[in-house]
Design an enzyme around this catalytic site. Sequence first.
Site, mmCIF file in Angstrom:
data_model
loop_
_atom_site.group_PDB
_atom_site.id
_atom_site.type_symbol
_atom_site.label_atom_id
_atom_site.label_comp_id
_atom_site.label_asym_id
_atom_site.label_seq_id
_atom_site.Cartn_x
_atom_site.Cartn_y
_atom_site.Cartn_z
ATOM 1 C CE1 TYR A 194 -126.084 44.787 -52.391
ATOM 2 C CE2 TYR A 194 -124.591 43.266 -52.241
ATOM 3 C CZ TYR A 194 -125.201 44.461 -51.981
ATOM 4 O OH TYR A 194 -124.228 45.206 -51.167
ATOM 5 N NE ARG A 234 -124.062 39.373 -56.350
ATOM 6 C CZ ARG A 234 -123.013 38.462 -56.471
ATOM 7 N NH1 ARG A 234 -122.818 36.796 -56.459
ATOM 8 N NH2 ARG A 234 -122.209 39.620 -56.564
ATOM 9 C CB CYS A 247 -140.102 33.075 -71.203
ATOM 10 S SG CYS A 247 -140.560 31.608 -70.288
ATOM 11 C CD GLU A 248 -135.850 37.348 -70.897
ATOM 12 O OE1 GLU A 248 -134.689 37.725 -71.843
ATOM 13 O OE2 GLU A 248 -136.846 38.286 -71.406
ATOM 14 N N GLY A 254 -118.297 46.956 -48.620
ATOM 15 C CA GLY A 254 -117.230 46.067 -49.841
ATOM 16 C C GLY A 254 -116.000 45.331 -49.790
ATOM 17 C CD GLU A 256 -121.632 52.994 -45.152
ATOM 18 O OE1 GLU A 256 -122.366 54.715 -44.846
ATOM 19 O OE2 GLU A 256 -121.998 53.088 -46.811
ATOM 20 N N PRO A 257 -120.791 47.133 -43.873
ATOM 21 C CG PRO A 257 -120.624 45.886 -42.680
ATOM 22 C CD PRO A 257 -120.281 47.161 -42.962
ATOM 23 N N GLY A 258 -121.545 45.195 -46.092
ATOM 24 C CA GLY A 258 -123.237 44.603 -46.409
ATOM 25 C C GLY A 258 -122.626 42.819 -47.088
ATOM 26 C CE1 TYR A 292 -124.532 44.327 -60.303
ATOM 27 C CE2 TYR A 292 -125.163 41.441 -58.917
ATOM 28 C CZ TYR A 292 -125.066 43.422 -59.305
ATOM 29 O OH TYR A 292 -125.550 44.583 -58.815
HETATM 30 C C1 LIG Z 1 -123.783 49.646 -51.714
HETATM 31 C C2 LIG Z 1 -123.036 50.002 -50.482
HETATM 32 C C3 LIG Z 1 -122.966 49.306 -49.300
HETATM 33 C C4 LIG Z 1 -122.403 47.959 -48.953
HETATM 34 O O1 LIG Z 1 -121.679 47.048 -49.875
HETATM 35 P P1 LIG Z 1 -120.478 45.710 -49.666
HETATM 36 O O2 LIG Z 1 -120.060 45.289 -50.870
HETATM 37 O O3 LIG Z 1 -122.321 45.105 -49.466
HETATM 38 O O4 LIG Z 1 -120.412 45.695 -48.422
HETATM 39 C C5 LIG Z 1 -122.040 50.526 -48.354
HETATM 40 N N1 LIG Z 1 -122.227 51.362 -48.643
HETATM 41 C C6 LIG Z 1 -122.669 51.946 -49.434
HETATM 42 C C7 LIG Z 1 -123.086 53.323 -49.569
HETATM 43 C C8 LIG Z 1 -123.470 51.240 -50.617
HETATM 44 O O5 LIG Z 1 -124.329 51.736 -51.913
#
Ligand SMILES: *Cc1c(COP(=O)(O)O)cnc(C)c1O
Length: 735
Positions: free
Chosen positions: A685, A626, A656-657, A554, A587-589, A630
């Site tokens: 994403y 995105r 086509c949207e 997050g 758990e960074p994404g 969102y």
């Molecule tokens: C999507 C997700 C993340 C990563 O979230 P980010 O906002 O991209 O950092 C981490 N943990 C879980 C369980 C998720 O579903």
Amino acid sequence: MTNPPAPYPDAQDDGLKLTFALDQIRDTFDERSEPREMFVAILDLLRTHFAAEAGAIVLLEEGMDEPDTIINNGISQGEALDLCRAAMRATEPGIIDNPYWAYTMGNEITLRGQPLGAMILVRQSEPFTTHDLHMLSVAEKQVDSAIIQARTAWKLIHRTRELEAIYHVDRLRDETGSNERSLLEKFAAYVGTLFSADFVGISLTDADGAPGEFVINGRGLPDDSIARLFEQAHGHASFSGLATPTGVTEAVFISAPLITHGIRLGSVVLGRESLFTRSDYRLMDALCSQLDTAIVHMRQLQAQPVDAPATDLSSVDDAPFTQSIRYVSDALHVDDVRLDLLANEVGTPAYVYSLKAIRDNFQALRAAFPDSRIHFSAKCNNNPAILRQLIEDGAGIDAVSAGEIHLARRAGAHSEDVVFAGVGKTVGELYYAVSRGVGWFNIENESEAATINVIAGEHGSRPRIAIRFNPEVQANTHKHIATGHTYAKFGMTEQAARGLLDKKESYPNLRFEGIHIHIGSQLGDTSATTQAVQQALRLAHDYPFIRTLDIGGGFPVAYRASQSLPAPADFAAQILPLVRDYTLIVEPGRYIAANAGVLLARVLYIKHQGGRQIVILDAGMTELIRPMLYQAHHAIVPVTRRDGPLSPVTIVGPVCESTDQFAEDVLLPPVQVGDLMAILTTGAYGSVMASNYNARLRPPEIAIDPDGTKWRVTRRRENWDDLVRTDLRDDTYRL
Ligand SMILES: *Cc1c(COP(=O)(O)O)cnc(C)c1O
């Protein structure tokens, strides 16, 4: 011992010779050669070999039953096409009925069951023998591989030609100012040369919608023939072949409509002696769309100046450039790679990732959380080069499906460094994860615990479990990416979590050792996370066997330069003092991948409509969803920075949207057709949500090595084979 006699005495010898000769032609061909020349040479060779007076090779548009290229020698294109079609309909190579030539043989060219085209040979004097037929199928095997080799070159050549032609028409418009007649004359002269047409006519509709004044280029047809051609042309709303007027021999006429926003502006008619192919149609189509927008543009200029709507305008200056992604002089770079040059090599749309930025972002998190396990959330980007580098740098992986576990393992992750999360894991996925020894199962309900317990019992292992706890806090983020509130589908309530932990003895094969929370993505402040951690700690406190806290991802990323957001260190400053007694997992994404990526796109068209300038890109919601899903903001900037007054543009995709729109009223310096644009902060994403909607092909992904200069295509662009890969053969239409 004697060998059994060959079915045809000299078949082998003859076959080898023919194969060798065809091979030689193919070997002299390289990617810069004109593919057509190779096939002309092949046809010459076949004619000589079979002592045929005439022959033809017809190649199909890839994946379609329309001819793309017709190579004919000694017979007309029309006859060549008919005979090759007959050869394709036949079930085996054979003699073909042909009223004009005494003897005809033909063979479909196929590769792995896919029809690629056909070749035919005709003779006047001597019948073809069984041996000839046999030799023709030997030749077919060589020719199909030549086609495959030529296709890459073919595509490049087609695309380059198409782009060049579009640029050319665009330049005509710019040079001509507002003189419509002069634009049409120049256009007619240009397409005449481009298509080797003997006749080019353009007629714009008059006030009643009937064909108006003609602009004619090329051979002198009688006026009434021309009028009849345009009447025919005018009856068609799309590409069509026209009946040849009387008195004209050996010519083919086609027409293309000039239509903008459903309004017919006129028609273009082309005539020449040889057939038009599918790619001619496509090119003509692109040029006519350019011409009709040019006409509308001119008329608008004459009618009234376009006023800029006064709305909330965000400027290119608010784009969140980074150390890796920025202009050097006026050229946008990712590290040391110039994006315009890269786009010329890989085409557009395309994703480009800086592995250096990925590494820098990972190191920034590592510095903020020095003693924690960092699991990269693969759902935000599962590109193999990114996964591999992060794994090599010491990251674990957070997976939300068995597919992601598979990708992580393929990129080198050890199973024990993988966390498996997700609200709806199937038994099959759980079986896979248990049997591969995945490190953690973040579970979201009690039945999941029961299932894993059974699988683990059978497998003889005791997997580690973290309970995903829903702390019922409201994160400060977009409602579609908040996950930790009471009404979210995610996690277990405190009551349910306690219920499960209280009877953990019922699940002897599970080790309940962790609490997991993840309250949302792109968190705007640290307070909700801190609250959630405090809730989780209160729960964990009552169960001393809980030793690990997984606080999810997050961490936010700036999509505008002006945005100010908490850094990982701000989160760490709040959280680390609270969790000293626990092992921590993050758990960074997004934080790792988002600003390491850009999506490159090219401007296909520019329309002026409703007082707006609409820029149509070759990337849309199929590449990056995105903004549509969102309402996410992404800065869109020109790859080559140009001086000039800023004006507001609406940027849309080709899908086509109506929702396929990236941004409205973005202030940009002058944009032209063919310009490259970069959509920033698209490393997370982005590509993972790409789809084949509208039967579009998913774009390639290019990774730039941490050294900043070496790049490679880590995922190629999809092709039409990918579109039909899962189809079963039964439903495929064949000629
Ligand atoms: C999507 C997700 C993340 C990563 O979230 P980010 O906002 O991209 O950092 C981490 N943990 C879980 C369980 C998720 O579903």
